[in-house]
Design an enzyme around this catalytic site. Sequence first.
Site, PDB file in Angstrom:
ATOM      1  N   ASP A  97       0.692  -1.057   0.004  1.00  0.00           N
ATOM      2  CA  ASP A  97      -0.171   0.089   0.139  1.00  0.00           C
ATOM      3  C   ASP A  97       0.889   1.134  -0.078  1.00  0.00           C
ATOM      4  O   ASP A  97       1.361   1.769  -1.129  1.00  0.00           O
ATOM      5  CB  ASP A  97      -1.017  -0.342   1.230  1.00  0.00           C
ATOM      6  CG  ASP A  97      -1.939   0.984   1.355  1.00  0.00           C
ATOM      7  OD1 ASP A  97      -2.931   0.669   0.985  1.00  0.00           O
ATOM      8  OD2 ASP A  97      -1.895   1.931   1.789  1.00  0.00           O
ATOM      9  N   ASP A 153      -7.138  -8.389   6.185  1.00  0.00           N
ATOM     10  CA  ASP A 153      -8.279  -8.364   7.153  1.00  0.00           C
ATOM     11  C   ASP A 153      -8.827  -6.977   7.358  1.00  0.00           C
ATOM     12  O   ASP A 153      -8.242  -5.889   6.702  1.00  0.00           O
ATOM     13  CB  ASP A 153      -7.559  -8.376   8.639  1.00  0.00           C
ATOM     14  CG  ASP A 153      -6.475  -7.475   9.060  1.00  0.00           C
ATOM     15  OD1 ASP A 153      -5.670  -7.050   8.056  1.00  0.00           O
ATOM     16  OD2 ASP A 153      -6.941  -6.739   9.902  1.00  0.00           O
TER      17      ASP A 153
HETATM   18  P1  IMP Z   1       2.230  -0.394   3.793  1.00  0.00           P
HETATM   19  O1  IMP Z   1       2.487  -0.794   2.499  1.00  0.00           O
HETATM   20  O2  IMP Z   1       3.290  -0.192   4.637  1.00  0.00           O
HETATM   21  O3  IMP Z   1       0.975   0.652   3.924  1.00  0.00           O
HETATM   22  O4  IMP Z   1       1.188  -1.467   4.485  1.00  0.00           O
HETATM   23  C1  IMP Z   1       0.741  -2.593   3.628  1.00  0.00           C
HETATM   24  C2  IMP Z   1       0.058  -3.400   4.881  1.00  0.00           C
HETATM   25  O5  IMP Z   1      -1.301  -2.436   5.229  1.00  0.00           O
HETATM   26  C3  IMP Z   1      -0.172  -5.013   4.266  1.00  0.00           C
HETATM   27  O6  IMP Z   1       0.873  -5.745   4.774  1.00  0.00           O
HETATM   28  C4  IMP Z   1      -1.891  -4.963   5.127  1.00  0.00           C
HETATM   29  O7  IMP Z   1      -1.361  -5.429   6.113  1.00  0.00           O
HETATM   30  C5  IMP Z   1      -2.260  -3.752   5.132  1.00  0.00           C
HETATM   31  N1  IMP Z   1      -3.202  -3.269   4.028  1.00  0.00           N
HETATM   32  C6  IMP Z   1      -2.784  -2.608   2.771  1.00  0.00           C
HETATM   33  N2  IMP Z   1      -3.871  -2.568   1.943  1.00  0.00           N
HETATM   34  C7  IMP Z   1      -4.847  -3.511   2.567  1.00  0.00           C
HETATM   35  C8  IMP Z   1      -6.043  -3.767   1.884  1.00  0.00           C
HETATM   36  O8  IMP Z   1      -6.561  -3.299   1.059  1.00  0.00           O
HETATM   37  N3  IMP Z   1      -6.711  -4.533   2.995  1.00  0.00           N
HETATM   38  C9  IMP Z   1      -6.377  -5.118   4.172  1.00  0.00           C
HETATM   39  N4  IMP Z   1      -5.183  -4.750   4.489  1.00  0.00           N
HETATM   40  C10 IMP Z   1      -4.315  -3.866   3.740  1.00  0.00           C
HETATM   41 MG    MG Z   2      -3.754  -5.444   8.314  1.00  0.00          MG
END
Ligand code: IMP
Ligand code: MG
Length: 169
Positions: A97, A153
């Site tokens: 994300d 989740d």
């Molecule tokens: P980031 O890239 O540091 O923002 O973190 C990604 C993490 O956020 C993933 O490993 C998931 O745990 C959580 N995440 C991101 N997008 C989603 C989604 O659409 N549904 C559920 N969890 C998400």
């Molecule tokens: Mg999560």
Amino acid sequence: MSRLKEIMVPFITRQQIKKHVMTLAKQIEADYEGLPLVLICPLKGSVLFLADLMRYITLPLEIDFVHLVFRGSTQIVKDITTNVDGKHVLIVEEIIDSGRKLSFLKKRLMASGPKSVKIVTLIDKPARREIPLNPDYVGVTVEDRFLIGYGLDSEELGRNYPDIYILNN
Ligand code: IMP
Ligand code: MG
């Protein structure tokens, strides 16, 4: 019926997930050409993806788990115990994300002297990126949608669904 079930819409079926997982495993096998590999799984969302991916990779494999949380800054709740010095490392993530979590993890792993650190993600949401981060292997690229199922989740629920759904709030 639970509240989640009322607001979720089918998005990626278990059959489609399986195809993506097998394609990724083939690409990984071809690139590492028989070399030993350490798979690092950030908890908790990636456990299903790791479990499925690893059984299609026929390389000599080690696995380990890390648990990171974001509380103003990224903190380590559980670190890996594997010595990755001199080894090829592949981070196995279910979704990227903002890129915060894996950017932190990749830097940290690089500091331990591995031969290489790459990233495989089942799902990528590049439109959400806050920190530049390019995964080496991507199953599906999606728009800015909140997804649940197959490890993903909503407030800890929905991880056990075998298919992936869009959550409409
Ligand atoms: P980031 O890239 O540091 O923002 O973190 C990604 C993490 O956020 C993933 O490993 C998931 O745990 C959580 N995440 C991101 N997008 C989603 C989604 O659409 N549904 C559920 N969890 C998400
Ligand atoms: Mg999560």
